[in-house]
Design a protein around this motif. Structure first.
Motif, short mmCIF file in Angstrom:
data_model
loop_
_atom_site.label_atom_id
_atom_site.label_comp_id
_atom_site.label_asym_id
_atom_site.label_seq_id
_atom_site.Cartn_x
_atom_site.Cartn_y
_atom_site.Cartn_z
N PRO A 327 0.80 -1.23 0.00
CA PRO A 327 0.00 0.00 0.00
C PRO A 327 0.83 1.28 0.00
N ARG A 328 2.14 1.18 0.24
CA ARG A 328 2.98 2.38 0.29
C ARG A 328 3.70 2.65 -1.03
N LEU A 329 3.65 1.71 -1.95
CA LEU A 329 4.42 1.85 -3.19
C LEU A 329 3.78 2.86 -4.13
N ALA A 330 4.61 3.58 -4.84
CA ALA A 330 4.18 4.47 -5.93
C ALA A 330 5.25 4.37 -7.00
N VAL A 331 4.95 3.63 -8.06
CA VAL A 331 5.94 3.27 -9.07
C VAL A 331 5.48 3.77 -10.44
N GLU A 332 6.40 4.36 -11.19
CA GLU A 332 6.08 4.77 -12.55
C GLU A 332 6.23 3.55 -13.46
N GLY A 333 5.11 3.09 -14.00
CA GLY A 333 5.12 1.93 -14.88
C GLY A 333 5.07 2.34 -16.34
N THR A 334 5.14 1.37 -17.21
CA THR A 334 5.10 1.65 -18.65
C THR A 334 3.75 2.18 -19.09
N ARG A 335 2.70 1.91 -18.29
CA ARG A 335 1.34 2.29 -18.69
C ARG A 335 0.71 3.29 -17.74
N GLY A 336 1.55 3.90 -16.89
CA GLY A 336 1.04 4.91 -15.97
C GLY A 336 1.52 4.67 -14.55
N PRO A 337 1.21 5.58 -13.62
CA PRO A 337 1.61 5.42 -12.22
C PRO A 337 0.88 4.23 -11.59
N ILE A 338 1.63 3.43 -10.83
CA ILE A 338 1.08 2.22 -10.22
C ILE A 338 1.04 2.39 -8.71
N ARG A 339 -0.16 2.25 -8.16
CA ARG A 339 -0.37 2.23 -6.71
C ARG A 339 -1.38 1.13 -6.41
N PHE A 340 -1.29 0.59 -5.21
CA PHE A 340 -2.16 -0.52 -4.83
C PHE A 340 -3.11 -0.09 -3.71
N SER A 341 -4.33 -0.63 -3.79
CA SER A 341 -5.33 -0.32 -2.77
C SER A 341 -6.26 -1.53 -2.62
N ARG A 342 -7.11 -1.46 -1.62
CA ARG A 342 -8.19 -2.43 -1.47
C ARG A 342 -9.39 -1.92 -2.25
N THR A 343 -9.94 -2.76 -3.10
CA THR A 343 -10.99 -2.33 -4.01
C THR A 343 -12.16 -3.28 -3.96
N GLY A 344 -13.32 -2.78 -3.51
CA GLY A 344 -14.52 -3.60 -3.49
C GLY A 344 -14.33 -4.89 -2.72
N ASP A 345 -14.77 -6.00 -3.33
CA ASP A 345 -14.68 -7.31 -2.69
C ASP A 345 -13.41 -8.06 -3.07
N ILE A 346 -12.51 -7.41 -3.78
CA ILE A 346 -11.29 -8.08 -4.23
C ILE A 346 -10.38 -8.33 -3.03
N SER A 347 -9.87 -9.56 -2.90
CA SER A 347 -9.21 -9.99 -1.68
C SER A 347 -7.72 -9.71 -1.66
N VAL A 348 -7.16 -9.12 -2.72
CA VAL A 348 -5.73 -8.84 -2.80
C VAL A 348 -5.50 -7.35 -3.02
N TRP A 349 -4.26 -6.91 -2.83
CA TRP A 349 -3.91 -5.53 -3.17
C TRP A 349 -3.97 -5.36 -4.69
N GLN A 350 -4.68 -4.34 -5.14
CA GLN A 350 -5.02 -4.21 -6.55
C GLN A 350 -4.59 -2.86 -7.11
N TRP A 351 -3.95 -2.87 -8.29
CA TRP A 351 -3.78 -1.62 -9.03
C TRP A 351 -5.13 -1.29 -9.64
N ALA A 352 -5.74 -0.19 -9.16
CA ALA A 352 -7.08 0.18 -9.63
C ALA A 352 -7.03 1.59 -10.25
N TRP A 353 -6.97 1.67 -11.57
CA TRP A 353 -6.93 0.54 -12.47
C TRP A 353 -5.92 0.78 -13.59
N PRO A 354 -5.39 -0.31 -14.19
CA PRO A 354 -4.65 -0.15 -15.43
C PRO A 354 -5.59 0.37 -16.52
N PRO A 355 -5.04 0.98 -17.56
CA PRO A 355 -5.90 1.40 -18.68
C PRO A 355 -6.52 0.19 -19.36
#
Length: 375
Positions: A327-355
């Motif tokens: 949850p603390r990461l902020a990484v510049e990826g090839t398709r945009g900035p990547i951060r992880f969060s808890r999203t809805g009922d998804i049980s894992v840390w999720q990049w919300a959202w890739p394009p």
């Protein structure tokens, strides 16, 4: 440096002058049938490029980064056994996998070992049975991407949509997403069980059910290729849209098998309309490695290593600290900035959202992709 699929090998680490024992990442990739081997090849190319670039700038706090690759062959049991082996080898983290059911098995084993797992490409919402702090995902959840695909269908005027489906948790989940999204908007999903129907019988069912679209929720090349050929050859179905939301037309094998019959079949891909400078540079390097245009899966592989390298630097290659860093990461990826969060009922840390794009191959130029919808 990438080890052979059946060996952990450290020869590349021994040649690295950065100093210190290598930091190992276990990589799960489908490299043999019945896995989608072309997707595996692209995923591995992205992982390899990412590792090479991390080592070019000093590795992980002066220690070289090393991939320990295992072939899953789309087999959940084989993947689970590979996780056991990789955990015993002392890898700091786990990466990769394309097939959702395989990634689910790997995630369960990784969680049991306390091994951080960054899933590159699998989209099944229920990647784990229970919420976990150890698993994160780059690919969008199936419910997110397939709702965008359903919006595309509705926008194109398709309200009677048939799905030709093989038995699979993944296909069943996708069908449920489509049905739940279409039904409130006066859309209908018609189930066609490919265990019981020939391609010719599917064509008859499309006519009988007055379907205007057929989605291919099946394996490639069988039965996808004969099914496409049958529909394209049936004069009764000239106006029926063929779709493949899981992304099969992204890959060269699709064109090689189908030629122009494989064009104008919309699919999901996870790319922006325009790549940022990092993405442009990675695209050129990936094209050189692959000898062809990289798919979105290759970018997922590259981004996986970029994220894990940042997590390993902050966690000191300690498994618990690495998993706690999601949850603390902020990484510049090839398709945009990547951060992880808890999203809805998804049980894992999720990049919300890739394009998310719905795209197809241009019948006038099979190497050209047309973006039909973004979501």
């Amino acid at each position: 440096m990438t080890t052979p699929p059946t060996s952990s090998g450290a020869d590349g680490a021994e040649r690295n002058d950065a100093g210190g024992a290598p930091v190992r990442i276990g990589a799960l990739v489908p490299l043999t049938r019945p896995g989608w081997t072309e997707a595996g090849r692209h995923l591995l190319a992205g992982l390899e490029l990412g590792v090479s670039e991390v080592n070019d700038v000093g590795g992980i706090a002066g220690r070289p980064l090393e991939l320990v690759v295992r072939d899953t062959a789309a087999d959940p049991q084989r993947a689970a056994a590979a996780v056991d082996e990789l955990a015993d080898l002392g890898v700091a983290a786990l990466a990769g996998e394309y097939h959702s059911v395989v990634a689910r098995a790997a995630a369960a084993r990784a969680d049991a070992f306390g091994l951080p797992f960054l899933c590159s490409s699998a989209v099944l919402d229920a990647l784990t049975d229970e919420p976990t702090e150890r698993v994160a995902r780059l690919a969008p959840a199936q419910s997110h991407g397939w709702r965008a695909y359903a919006d595309f269908l509705l926008g194109a005027g398709h309200h009677r949509v048939a799905v030709a489906a093989d038995p699979s948790v993944y296909w069943a989940s996708g069908t449920r997403v489509l049905r739940d999204h279409l039904a409130p908007r006066e859309g209908t999903v018609i189930d066609l069980d490919m265990r019981a129907l020939t391609p010719e019988a599917v064509c008859d069912a499309l006519v009988d059910q007055r379907a205007t679209a057929l989605l291919l929720l099946v394996g490639h090349p069988e039965p996808a290729v004969p099914l496409v050929k049958a529909v394209r050859a049936d004069q009764r179905l000239t106006g029926v849209l063929l779709g493949a939301p899981a992304g099969q037309p992204e890959f060269h094998e699709w064109v090689a098998a189908l030629g122009v019959d494989g064009a104008a079949i919309p699919f999901l891909r996870y790319l922006p309309e325009r790549l940022a400078p990092l993405g442009v540079r990675a695209e050129a390097a990936l094209r050189e490695r692959l000898g062809e245009a990289p798919s979105f899966v290759a970018f997922e592989g590259y981004d996986t290593v970029a994220v894990l390298a940042d997590a390993l630097r902050s966690g000191g290659a300690d498994r618990a600290r690495t998993a706690a860093s999601w949850p603390r990461l902020a990484v510049e990826g090839t398709r945009g900035p990547i951060r992880f969060s808890r999203t809805g009922d998804i049980s894992v840390w999720q990049w919300a959202w890739p394009p998310v794009q719905v795209a197809d191959r241009d019948p006038a130029d099979l190497d050209r992709f047309r973006v039909l919808h973004t979501g």
